[in-house]
Structure formats: C-alpha cells, structure tokens
Scaffold this active site. Structure first.
Site, PDB file in Angstrom:
ATOM      1  N   GLU A   1     -11.648   5.380   8.251  1.00  0.00           N
ATOM      2  CA  GLU A   1     -10.903   6.175   7.283  1.00  0.00           C
ATOM      3  C   GLU A   1     -11.176   5.624   5.895  1.00  0.00           C
ATOM      4  O   GLU A   1     -10.840   4.482   5.581  1.00  0.00           O
ATOM      5  CB  GLU A   1      -9.400   6.123   7.585  1.00  0.00           C
ATOM      6  CG  GLU A   1      -8.562   6.927   6.587  1.00  0.00           C
ATOM      7  CD  GLU A   1      -7.169   6.365   6.423  1.00  0.00           C
ATOM      8  OE1 GLU A   1      -6.729   6.236   5.270  1.00  0.00           O
ATOM      9  OE2 GLU A   1      -6.535   6.045   7.441  1.00  0.00           O
TER      10      GLU A   1
ATOM     11  N   CYS B   1      -4.587   6.840  -0.413  1.00  0.00           N
ATOM     12  CA  CYS B   1      -5.880   7.492  -0.202  1.00  0.00           C
ATOM     13  C   CYS B   1      -5.770   9.012  -0.121  1.00  0.00           C
ATOM     14  O   CYS B   1      -6.766   9.718  -0.292  1.00  0.00           O
ATOM     15  CB  CYS B   1      -6.535   6.948   1.063  1.00  0.00           C
ATOM     16  SG  CYS B   1      -5.527   7.132   2.552  1.00  0.00           S
TER      17      CYS B   1
END
Length: 282
Positions: free
Chosen positions: A14, A49
C-alpha cells in the site's frame, strides 16, 4: 517489498499518491465542504495516504466552493485554526520544512486564497487552499501529505477525468455530484485503488470493501476477509477416478485424434460430434 522478495514472501504493498476530489456544481455545497474538511484537515491535517490531495472543479463554481470551504474550516477549527486543539501538528520538523518549501515555491506562493499561517516552533500549519497552481509546480508533482490543498479549475467537469488519468494512479479518488451519468463515467474511466462518491475517506472503514492501491499506488488489497485471503494460499486439488481414461490424450497423435483434440480445445459440442464422426469444418 525488496526484503520480502529475498524470502519469496507475498506482500500487499500500500503506497500513496495524489488523491483527487472532483466537485460538480449540482452538489449540496455545505455538506460537500464539511466532508472535504473531514477528508483533508480532520484526517491528521492531511497527513494520511487517502486524504484529499487536490480538488478539480469548474472555473465558475470555484469561488462558491472556496467560500464554503472557508466557512467549513471556521466551523471545525475556529476563526484561528492555529489555536485549535482539534487540528493535528505536522509530524516532524523535516516534514514541516518540506511543506514550507511547497508553500513558498515562486510558482504558487501568491496563489493562496485561504490560510497560509504557520509556526515552525509549534510545528503547525493552518488549512491552506491554493487556486489554479501551475501543473508543473511541486504542489502538483508530488504527494502533499499535509494541510495544503490546491484547487484546479476546468471548463467542464468531465475534463477532470483526463487530468486525473494523466497522472499516476491514486490510492483513492473522490467525486461529488448528483449526476448519475457522471458517477458511472467516473467509476468506469478512473483507475484508482478505491473510490468514494459524495464523501471522502470513509470507504476504508467498510470491512466488506477491499483497501489497496493499483499501479504506482500499490498492489493487492486487505481489510476484513480480504486480509485473510491476501495471505492465504489457494491450493488447487483435482480428484479423479481410474475410469474414463481416453486414448485421445496419449500419443501417437493420429489425424483423427488431432481433429478431436482441436474440437475439444475450441469448445462446442457440435464440433466434438463432427470430430467423432470423422468430419471437420476445416
């Protein structure tokens, strides 16, 4: 990922990216502004994020959106957000310096329309909105990961799709609209790790939805059962009896066998019947 590769260990990677939010002009402006504030400054002051990295809207609608965001920031963090206890500090002095250099770049420092206050000693930067920064500025070239929010304007809201697709694939993409055709077009046309329509960030809280990136924003996904599946080997097992063993499978491959094998691999019961009868469409 490099460390895992040495041991052939599978990974879910990720990463991040510049997560866009497209704002149509037919939205509930107050709700939209609150949800952007939540998905940008409430979320660790942009240090997440999946936080909104930049906004795309039309030239005509941008002033209304900026006013609504200004009011939303004031409602959440007061008239002086630098004094608010509900907004996060910048995580480190190095990170503060990086954000400060983004703010002070000669291409963008005069594009600030909201905020801009900062206090290096306290590691605080107020929610800051820029309007129409150049595409080649550092603000638009790297993931911001902080309280700075550029707004990019286009003539038509559909033009936002091409702008998003001209950049690396983001970890998340957001759209605010009441137009069902635009929703479908956005979902089908934009490649991103995940999406939320008429909200921000909340898709990662739904355990029945996978969370992960695509392309430059990562690979694989997790959350809920997806985490279990991501790190579970799916072992294939075939059980057979000793009956039904056809000689067609084994050499020598006569012309008749070849016709039948070709019919089987091409599929279709009609072709198989023709091959068994010695006929062929070839």
């Amino acid at each position: 990922m490099t460390a895992a590769a040495k041991h052939l260990t599978p990974v879910v990677l990720e990463l991040g990216g510049k997560c866009p939010a497209v704002i149509d002009s037919d939205v509930d402006l107050q709700v939209t502004a609150r949800r952007i504030v939540a998905g940008k400054w409430q979320a660790n002051n942009g240090q997440a994020c999946i936080s909104v990295d930049y906004i795309i809207t039309t030239k005509d609608f941008a002033p209304k959106l900026i006013d609504a965001l200004r009011k939303g920031i004031e409602e959440c963090f007061g008239t002086d957000p630098m004094e608010s206890k509900d907004i996060s500090r910048i995580v480190s002095s190095n990170h503060f310096s990086r954000l400060q250099s983004l703010m002070d770049e000669y291409k963008v420092y005069n594009k600030i329309v909201v905020g801009g206050q900062r206090n290096q000693k306290e590691l605080k930067i107020a929610p800051t909105i820029f309007l129409d920064v150049p595409g080649d500025s550092q603000l638009m070239q790297e993931e911001i990961f902080g309280p700075l929010l550029p707004i990019i304007t286009v003539e038509n809201v559909k033009d936002s799709i091409d702008l998003i697709n001209s950049k690396p694939k983001p970890l998340a993409a957001y759209l605010f609209t009441n137009n069902d055709k635009l929703k479908n077009y956005f979902v089908q046309s934009v490649s991103s790790g995940g999406m939320a329509i008429n909200d921000t960030v909340l898709h990662v809280t739904v355990s029945s939805l996978p969370f992960g990136g695509v392309g430059e924003s990562g690979m694989g996904s997790y959350h809920g059962k997806f985490s279990f599946d991501a790190f579970s080997h799916k072992k294939a097992v075939l059980y057979r009896s000793f009956s039904g063993d056809s000689s067609v499978r084994y050499p020598p491959y006569t012309p008749e066998k070849q016709k039948l094998i070709k019919a089987v691999t091409n599929g279709g019961i009609f072709n198989i019947i023709l091959a068994l009868m010695g006929w062929s469409r070839d």
